[in-house]
Design an enzyme around this catalytic site. Structure first.
Site, PDB file in Angstrom:
ATOM      1  N   ASP A 436    -109.972-100.232  13.184  1.00 17.64           N
ATOM      2  CA  ASP A 436    -111.170-100.953  13.591  1.00 17.64           C
ATOM      3  C   ASP A 436    -112.144-101.036  12.413  1.00 17.64           C
ATOM      4  O   ASP A 436    -112.015-100.315  11.420  1.00 17.64           O
ATOM      5  CB  ASP A 436    -111.814-100.202  14.769  1.00 17.64           C
ATOM      6  CG  ASP A 436    -112.830-101.045  15.520  1.00 17.64           C
ATOM      7  OD1 ASP A 436    -112.921-102.257  15.261  1.00 17.64           O
ATOM      8  OD2 ASP A 436    -113.536-100.475  16.379  1.00 17.64           O
ATOM      9  N   GLU A 439    -113.695-104.675   7.992  1.00 14.37           N
ATOM     10  CA  GLU A 439    -114.096-105.915   7.314  1.00 14.37           C
ATOM     11  C   GLU A 439    -114.458-105.738   5.825  1.00 14.37           C
ATOM     12  O   GLU A 439    -114.339-106.749   5.118  1.00 14.37           O
ATOM     13  CB  GLU A 439    -115.272-106.560   8.069  1.00 14.37           C
ATOM     14  CG  GLU A 439    -114.895-107.140   9.415  1.00 14.37           C
ATOM     15  CD  GLU A 439    -114.608-106.062  10.465  1.00 14.37           C
ATOM     16  OE1 GLU A 439    -113.677-106.253  11.263  1.00 14.37           O
ATOM     17  OE2 GLU A 439    -115.289-105.021  10.460  1.00 14.37           O
TER      18      GLU A 439
END
Length: 673
Positions: A436, A439
């Site tokens: 998770d 980015e």
């Protein structure tokens, strides 16, 4: 595909006043950043003509824009300059790769300047021709059987690259990752930014992944696809002419064109180039259950038990950050989750599987010698560094204190990560890893003490991304990685984490890039418990099958906010037919597993999921076809009925392969079955 004359792309001839007679649909934006005025427009050498049409440009390009060709070397042929530092000459490298795939690159003269066969000397019997016009900035990729895909108007400067292409129809699909409100795009001056960002799904916002790929279904039902292989921040504008304008702030213009001619052929050719999707483990095609907000292992056990009591098919239990000790990677909470290693083994004996979450940031503020992931990483030198290339970049995220960020482009980091994953598997015998916030996410705007004032952190043009900032919720662009500046590698972060993790049986990743399907599954992020989000999940699922990531799904019943009985029931029926089928929601919301709503809900959920399980051999076969041949697993009706124009806009139903259609209920207050 039909050739388009120069005037059809909105080139201006004469004064600004005269150009007000040119249809707005033909204009190509010459001032893509906010704040266009007649003065700053004409100072660039562009044409100004005000318009009231929403999002349509008042400032647009003139005829002498771009570059003219001399063989395959391009020389700038006008005084128009958008942001300065224009580069001329530049070189085009054209490569006939297969009979249905062409690659062309535009780069600085002297970089990648080897000419592999010129357009006039193909070495294969291709189904296309490439034609250059020596007196304009135009070349054409021509399908031999029908027509052309013209590409025009290039701008090439130090931190700004642009190219415009006419498309032969308005049936355009792809570009990501965004939350799109329709599968077939609206072409009325819409701009999509692409730059990986920890951003909950919102229309027009750039989300977790970057996929600069589109497919166009032409008016004669042939299809083609185009990829811009570029990892820098970028955007694309869709205009009603119809045409597309790509803009990026670094790298090169590296395009692949896929000639199809069917939509399925396009995706097969695309995945042949970027890598075929991985073959998922059979067990991972079962139903997954998860939530952020299991306060203790006892609550997990109670949830699993009620699923079994209602006999709801269920194969995989996920463990979100609740299982960790203070949200530290490679730890577990020995108080609230005491007995977790034994429980995971117990699930295995019952034929179930477990997936643990890991996040790509490591706390630096634990007592020295007490947190092995940081100590080992510090010893091995695996962190992303500040612009000096020496001191680690320090941000803030879930763990206590401040964090550092592993640089997965560094081979040493892969060794570090692999070692820790193996050591932790000896503690918790997990079956898959869920990655998770890769980015990478950061609660700060850049790292401490902030981003320096320079052109890397604040380039002349910032694409149409959330906040118009490259450092919002992530690291400063001038941070240093093994491969170079974060400016160039930011959107690759999620993909290289997957590559470092990808030999495991099941890898689930939030951030993705071109080719991520070789390594990982994907879920569509932090959606909302709303009816529209259920519909949008179909669109996202269809798009990621275009992107070569077919193992995809959305959080069933929604992640944010409390769901309702009816919404969750309908979503469970739909989610039973996601390739990746998982119920997941956020901390602070009510439980929404299929067993929590009582016997009647459980009966309907059980029925839908049993249909899924009965079809798993078919689904597994579709994934095999995807892995070997590059097929989509889930596809739109347009893929199978391309000549029927009515199918081009349908995104409320979908197909598993060519033979099984799912048409879910997506409206509130429909009769409950």
């Amino acid at each position: 595909m039909t050739a388009v004359p120069p005037s059809a792309l909105g080139h201006s001839y004469g004064s600004s006043t005269e150009q007000c007679t040119v249809p707005v649909a033909r204009r190509v934006d010459c001032h893509p950043q906010p704040g266009a005025t007649q003065e700053n427009c004409e100072a660039r050498g562009c044409t100004w003509c005000a318009t009231d049409i929403p999002n349509a440009p008042s400032c647009f390009f003139s005829e002498d824009s771009g570059y003219g060709y001399s063989l395959v070397t391009l020389d700038k042929r006008s005084t128009v300059s958008l942001f300065g530092n224009d580069i001329s000459p530049i070189v085009m490298d054209v490569e006939f790769q297969t009979k249905d795939r062409l690659r062309f690159k535009v780069s600085i003269l002297g970089e990648d300047a080897i000419i592999r066969p010129t357009p006039h000397q193909p070495t294969i019997d291709a189904n296309y021709d490439v034609e250059f016009s020596p007196d304009s900035s135009r070349f054409q990729v021509k399908r031999k059987s029908t027509g052309t895909v013209p590409l025009v108007d290039m701008f090439f400067s130090n931190q700004y690259l642009q190219i415009t292409t006419a498309v032969p129809s308005t049936s355009v699909y792809g570009f990501g990752e965004q939350e799109h409100v329709s599968f077939k795009h609206n072409m009325d001056f819409v701009t999509y930014g692409m730059f990986s960002r920890d951003q909950a799904p919102t229309p027009l916002a750039n989300l977790y992944g970057v996929h600069p790929f589109y497919m166009c279904v032409e008016d004669d039902s042939n299809a083609h696809g185009v990829l811009l292989l570029n990892s820098n921040a970028q955007d694309v504008s869709l205009s009603p002419n119809p045409s597309l304008t790509f803009r990026t702030i670094g790298g090169i213009l590296d395009f692949y064109v896929f000639l199809g001619p069917t939509p399925e052929n396009v995706i097969q050719q695309y995945t042949e180039a970027i890598g075929r999707p991985h073959m998922p483990a059979y067990w991972s095609l079962g139903f997954h259950l998860s939530r952020w907000g299991y306060p203790s292992l006892d609550v997990v056990k109670e949830t699993v038990e009620r699923m079994h009591q209602y006999d709801i098919p269920f194969d995989v239990q996920h463990f979100d950050i609740d299982y960790m000790d203070r949200r530290l990677d490679f730890t577990y909470d020995k108080t609230n989750y005491a007995g977790l290693p034994e429980y995971i083994k117990e699930l295995k004996t019952e034929g179930m599987h477990s997936v643990i979450i890991l996040d790509p940031f490591i706390s630096k503020d634990e007592e020295p010698g007490t947190y092995r992931p940081y100590d080992l990483g510090q010893e091995m030198g695996v962190w992303i560094n500040n612009s000096d290339g020496v001191t680690p970049a320090i941000g803030k995220s879930l763990p206590p204190g401040y964090s550092v960020f592993p640089d997965y482009t560094n081979p040493r980091t892969v060794e570090w990560w692999t070692q820790l994953c193996l050591e932790f598997k000896d503690v918790l015998d997990y079956d898959g890893i869920w990655i998770d916030m890769n980015e990478p996410s950061n609660d700060l705007t850049g790292q401490l003490p902030g981003c320096a004032a320079n052109d890397i952190n604040n380039p002349p043009y910032i694409p149409s991304i959330t906040g118009r900032s490259l450092s919002q919720k992530t690291l400063c662009p001038d941070s240093k990685t093994y491969l170079g500046e974060h400016y160039n590698t930011h959107s690759l972060f999620g993909c290289v984490v997957q590559q470092a993790t990808g030999k495991r049986a099941f890898v689930l990743s939030r951030s993705t890039f071109v080719g991520s399907g070789k390594h990982a599954a994907h879920w569509l992020g932090d959606n909302n418990s709303k009816w529209k989000d259920m519909h949008y999940s179909i669109i996202g699922m269809l798009e990621f099958n275009l992107f070569g990531i077919p193992f995809v799904g959305a959080d069933i019943c929604g992640f944010n906010s409390n769901t309702t009985y009816e919404l969750c029931l309908r979503w469970t029926q739909l989610g039973s037919f996601y390739p990746f089928s998982r119920n997941h929601n956020a901390e602070g919301n009510a439980a929404q597993d299929p067993a929590v709503f009582g016997a009647q809900f459980a009966k309907i959920a059980r029925s839908a999921l049993r249909i899924r399980y009965s079809l798993l051999p078919y689904l597994y076969t579709l994934f095999f076809e995807s892995h070997v041949h590059g097929n989509t697993v889930v596809r739109s009706l347009m893929h199978e009925f391309t000549s029927d124009q009515q199918t081009h806009g349908i995104d409320t139903a979908f197909l598993w392969g060519p033979a099984f259609m799912v048409a879910p209920v997506l409206q509130e207050a429909s009769t409950i079955i």
